[in-house]
Motif scaffolding. Structure first.
Motif, mmCIF file in Angstrom:
data_model
loop_
_atom_site.group_PDB
_atom_site.id
_atom_site.type_symbol
_atom_site.label_atom_id
_atom_site.label_comp_id
_atom_site.label_asym_id
_atom_site.label_seq_id
_atom_site.Cartn_x
_atom_site.Cartn_y
_atom_site.Cartn_z
ATOM 1 N N GLY A 1 0.637 -1.200 0.036
ATOM 2 C CA GLY A 1 -0.097 0.100 0.004
ATOM 3 C C GLY A 1 1.050 1.193 0.084
ATOM 4 O O GLY A 1 0.229 2.377 0.173
ATOM 5 N N GLN A 2 2.366 1.039 -0.219
ATOM 6 C CA GLN A 2 3.114 2.380 -0.011
ATOM 7 C C GLN A 2 3.360 2.854 -1.388
ATOM 8 O O GLN A 2 4.222 3.896 -1.409
ATOM 9 N N LEU A 3 2.646 2.229 -2.430
ATOM 10 C CA LEU A 3 3.158 2.684 -3.924
ATOM 11 C C LEU A 3 2.214 3.771 -4.168
ATOM 12 O O LEU A 3 1.057 4.027 -3.983
ATOM 13 N N ASN A 4 3.071 4.898 -4.685
ATOM 14 C CA ASN A 4 2.240 6.370 -5.265
ATOM 15 C C ASN A 4 2.849 6.768 -6.580
ATOM 16 O O ASN A 4 3.920 6.470 -7.080
ATOM 17 N N PHE A 5 1.830 7.409 -7.454
ATOM 18 C CA PHE A 5 2.235 7.701 -8.770
ATOM 19 C C PHE A 5 2.257 9.348 -8.849
ATOM 20 O O PHE A 5 1.314 9.757 -8.249
ATOM 21 N N ILE A 6 3.392 9.635 -9.184
ATOM 22 C CA ILE A 6 3.608 11.337 -9.569
ATOM 23 C C ILE A 6 2.668 11.651 -10.652
ATOM 24 O O ILE A 6 2.552 10.841 -11.709
ATOM 25 N N LYS A 7 2.032 12.789 -10.316
ATOM 26 C CA LYS A 7 1.063 13.236 -11.779
ATOM 27 C C LYS A 7 2.034 14.050 -12.645
ATOM 28 O O LYS A 7 2.527 14.728 -12.272
ATOM 29 N N ARG A 8 2.064 13.255 -13.819
ATOM 30 C CA ARG A 8 2.651 13.804 -14.934
ATOM 31 C C ARG A 8 2.028 14.920 -15.596
ATOM 32 O O ARG A 8 0.820 14.691 -15.975
#
Ligand code: ZN
Length: 286
Positions: free
Chosen positions: A163-170
């Motif tokens: 649950g620690q994965l995050n995506f940078i908003k490009r």
């Protein structure tokens, strides 16, 4: 804001693979080969202390692979991520965010470790968010045959499962001046799809974390492109654009993989953009 280089452990890579079409007689002047034709490689992360956030850029390859696996990479020197963090007064549990330039094992392997009884894997930074971007995540989790050996599922799936994965908003295909982590990001696609290079303003200078767009000082001339790159002609174009910008905006380039140089500046010459000088991080920023 305070920045600290964090050495996570040196290794070696095949010099020919690191220089693509450039002959050994030329590349060995800047990157001397050992008797196995391997050259010195660092895994130098960058730690950003910004208010109550402690952001680590990349983690090196970590410790969980087999002896056989590590045997290919001839690790050398005394650096460890824990030792380097301790030296500046931190531990892994203090890290709030780990930003991953891309998901090749030598950049993200340190995110994941064996659990206590070695029955499975767990995040090595238990209080951190792991940051990648959605396009690169898709690219890495359904890898092409060329990059399959670099995108290890034991590095990727546990990030998601925890649950620690995050995506940078490009917000751009090339450069955006801000992000969830407060710094600018260059996106480049030649080495792998949607690699991210952080750009930071620090003590009146602009510093760019070069990751695998420019692994060492020896890679500055345009055709010196790694054999590992998936789209070498695109790397050429991306390097040219970036190097011109770096000269005109007087960037300091921070090297992740150059075992002997932490920073450099560039200059314009008749032959194109070339090295101006190399520096230790302390000489410029402390
Ligand atoms: Zn890479």
């Amino acid at each position: 804001m305070q920045l600290y280089p964090v050495e996570t452990g040196n290794f070696k890579l095949d010099g020919g693979a690191m220089f693509g079409v450039v002959p050994k007689g030329i590349w060995q002047r800047t990157n001397p080969a050992d008797s196995n034709n391997q050259i010195d490689i660092a895994a130098r992360s960058l730690l950003i202390e910004d208010g109550d956030r402690l952001i680590l850029i990349d983690t090196g390859m970590g410790n969980k692979q087999s002896d056989k696996f590590f045997g290919y990479y001839n690790r050398w020197g005394n650096h460890t991520i824990d030792g380097s963090l301790n030296k500046i007064g931190f531990t892994r549990d203090d890290i709030t965010d780990v930003f991953l330039t891309h998901l090749h094992f030598d950049h993200c392997g340190g995110c994941i470790q064996w659990n206590k009884d070695r029955t499975g894997y767990e995040p090595a930074f238990k209080n951190a968010k792991f940051w990648t971007n959605e396009d690169h995540w898709k690219w890495a989790t359904k890898p092409n045959a060329r990059e399959k050996a670099s995108f290890l599922k034991e590095n990727l799936l546990p990030m998601q499962e925890s649950g620690q994965l995050n995506f940078i908003k490009r917000k751009s295909d090339h450069f955006q001046s801000d992000s969830e982590l407060g710094f600018g990001i260059h996106f480049v696609d030649g080495h792998t799809d949607k690699q991210m290079l952080p750009q930071l303003s620090y003590k009146g200078q602009d510093l760019v974390f070069m990751a695998d767009l420019l692994p060492t000082v020896g890679h500055i001339p345009l055709p010196y492109v790694m054999g590992y790159d998936t789209r070498p002609l695109l790397t050429l174009t991306e390097k040219e654009l970036f190097l011109n910008k770096a000269v005109s905006e007087e960037f300091y380039l921070f090297f992740e993989h150059d075992a002997h140089n932490e920073l450099c500046t560039l200059k314009e010459t008749e032959k194109g953009v070339r090295l101006e000088d190399t520096y230790t991080f302390d000489r410029i920023f402390n």
